[in-house]
Design a protein around this motif. Structure first.
Motif: not given
Ligand code: NIG
Ligand code: FE
Length: 419
Positions: A86, A93, A106, A156, A189, A226, A254, A257, A277, A328, A333
């Motif tokens: 990504h 963060r 998470y 994002y 996402h 996702f 994804h 996960e 994942h 990833d 994460s």
């Protein structure tokens, strides 16, 4: 008249990762095709000869103009391929790093409006130039660590404008720096703030407006979702993938996960390029993957960062699946861009061998990005993407955990890193 060599690397231990099939699976995952004291010759962007000095000299002409890299006592490998990142996001963060370090979960951080949504706010607020500059810096990190091809997801923005801004940043970066970029649309996402109460409305928006616009602009090769409990259900994911495949996109997901939702089975159903994942994948999911052409891409940096159980790599390998590994890289994460570290984690925590790990970040990663004919191994006719490591045995590369041993990087026949 033999072809002129523009570049000759006098090795060294050459890890060709050449195989008679692509992708590589089963017992072949243990083979790397390693040549001791071999040379690699390149003409233009291509590799033209690999082998002992005499063989290379008989195949290409080495002139005064040929650039020579002395790499005796060094390891030469194909350029590493990171097939899941990504890359483009605004902000960072590190605040959540404190929370996670103290045990915060998470998905709980995400449910409380942090996590992906905090990067969405920062990415919406960032200018195109800021996103490009951030991406440029991160690609420099990657290239210095031997990564020459990177898959880059959007996701994002979660609105048309910002998703396109992210993909535009990828397009600009492709035009100005050497790492090859593979753009993936990941509008699915998270639930955007505007659609928190209307999930079906967001799926409709993606299907009816955003996917056709991304297609029209020609800015993505792949579509990813996702698929996760509390994020996109299997049914919602299926609607998005259905539309994406009608529009001609290839697919990645994804999958499984945090929760065994059935992402692996969905990947098999669509014959996706990859299912990524798989920390929680079930036996049934593995069976479905085994009967399909899907590449399982494991991301042990994420399990490491989130302190989650690692994906069952050995079960996937024993089922004959063509394992790939990727970082990833993302602001939440898994904020590491170090693909060699990921190989070390795979060896230490998932019982993957160094040979399997190399195949996973070269030939199989290339296959998952539909670039196997051109990238992923050191063979005549392939693009000259290669890395010179300052050790004399490839097994030392994952063994010296976290040490950047990269000395030089060649991308498309050109020396682009000299550490
Ligand atoms: O692959 N799983 C979902 N997306 C990313 C995390 C993105 C983020 O936290 O910003 C992942 O782990
Ligand atoms: Fe991811």
């Amino acid at each position: 008249m033999a072809l002129k060599a523009d570049l000759v690397i006098k090795g060294g231990q050459v890890v060709t990762a050449a195989h008679s099939t692509c992708p590589v699976r089963g017992k072949d995952m243990q083979k790397l095709d390693v040549l001791e004291g071999a040379w690699v010759a390149c003409s233009g962007v291509e590799i033209t000869a690999v082998g002992p000095e005499e063989a290379v000299r008989s195949q290409v002409e080495i002139t005064d103009q040929t650039q020579v890299i002395e790499a005796a006592g060094r390891v030469i490998t194909p350029g590493l391929i990171d097939a899941h990142t990504h890359l483009i996001f605004g902000g960072s963060r590190e605040d959540e790093f404190y929370l996670r370090a103290r045990g915060a979960d998470y998905m709980e951080i995400m449910a409380a409006g942090g996590g992906i949504l905090s990067s969405v706010r920062a990415t919406r607020a960032a200018s195109l130039d800021e996103l490009v500059e951030a991406g440029r810096q991160r690609l420099r990190w990657m290239l210095r660590m031997g990564v020459t091809t990177v898959e880059c997801k959007s996701g994002y923005g979660l609105d048309l404008e910002t998703e396109l801004k992210q993909l535009e940043a990828v397009r600009i970066l492709q035009s100005e720096q050497p790492v090859e970029l593979v753009p993936t649309f990941l509008g699915a996402h998270a639930w955007p703030p505007e659609f928190q109460e209307d999930q079906e409305g967001y799926v409709d928006f993606l299907v009816n407006v955003v996917l056709p616009a991304v297609k029209e602009q020609g800015v993505a090769e792949y579509v990813d979702v996702f698929t996760e409990k509390g994020v996109f259900s299997v049914e919602q994911s299926r609607r998005i993938f259905q539309k994406a495949s009608e529009l001609g996109f290839a697919l990645r997901v994804h999958a499984d996960e945090m929760y065994a939702l059935g992402g692996a089975e969905l990947a098999a159903e669509f014959g996706m390029a990859s299912a990524d994942h798989l920390l929680m994948v079930t036996e049934q999911g593995i069976k479905a993957l085994a009967d399909s052409g899907v590449v399982p891409i494991l991301l042990p940096g994420t399990a490491f960062s989130l302190r989650k159980p690692y994906a069952p790599a050995r079960m996937l390998l024993e089922a004959g699946l063509p394992l790939a590994l990727a970082t990833d890289f993302n602001p939440g994460s898994c904020p590491t861009a170090n693909l060699v570290l990921v190989m070390s984690l795979a060896c230490l925590y998932m019982a993957v061998t160094p040979e399997e790990a190399f195949n996973a970040v070269t030939i199989n990663a290339a296959h998952s990005l539909n670039r196997c004919k051109r990238l992923g191994s050191l063979e005549p006719g392939k693009q000259a993407d290669l890395v010179i490591f300052a050790v004399d045995d490839y097994r030392k590369i994952p063994y010296y955990v976290g040490v950047n041993l990269v000395e030089k990087v060649v991308k498309a026949g050109r020396l682009v890193v000299s550490n």
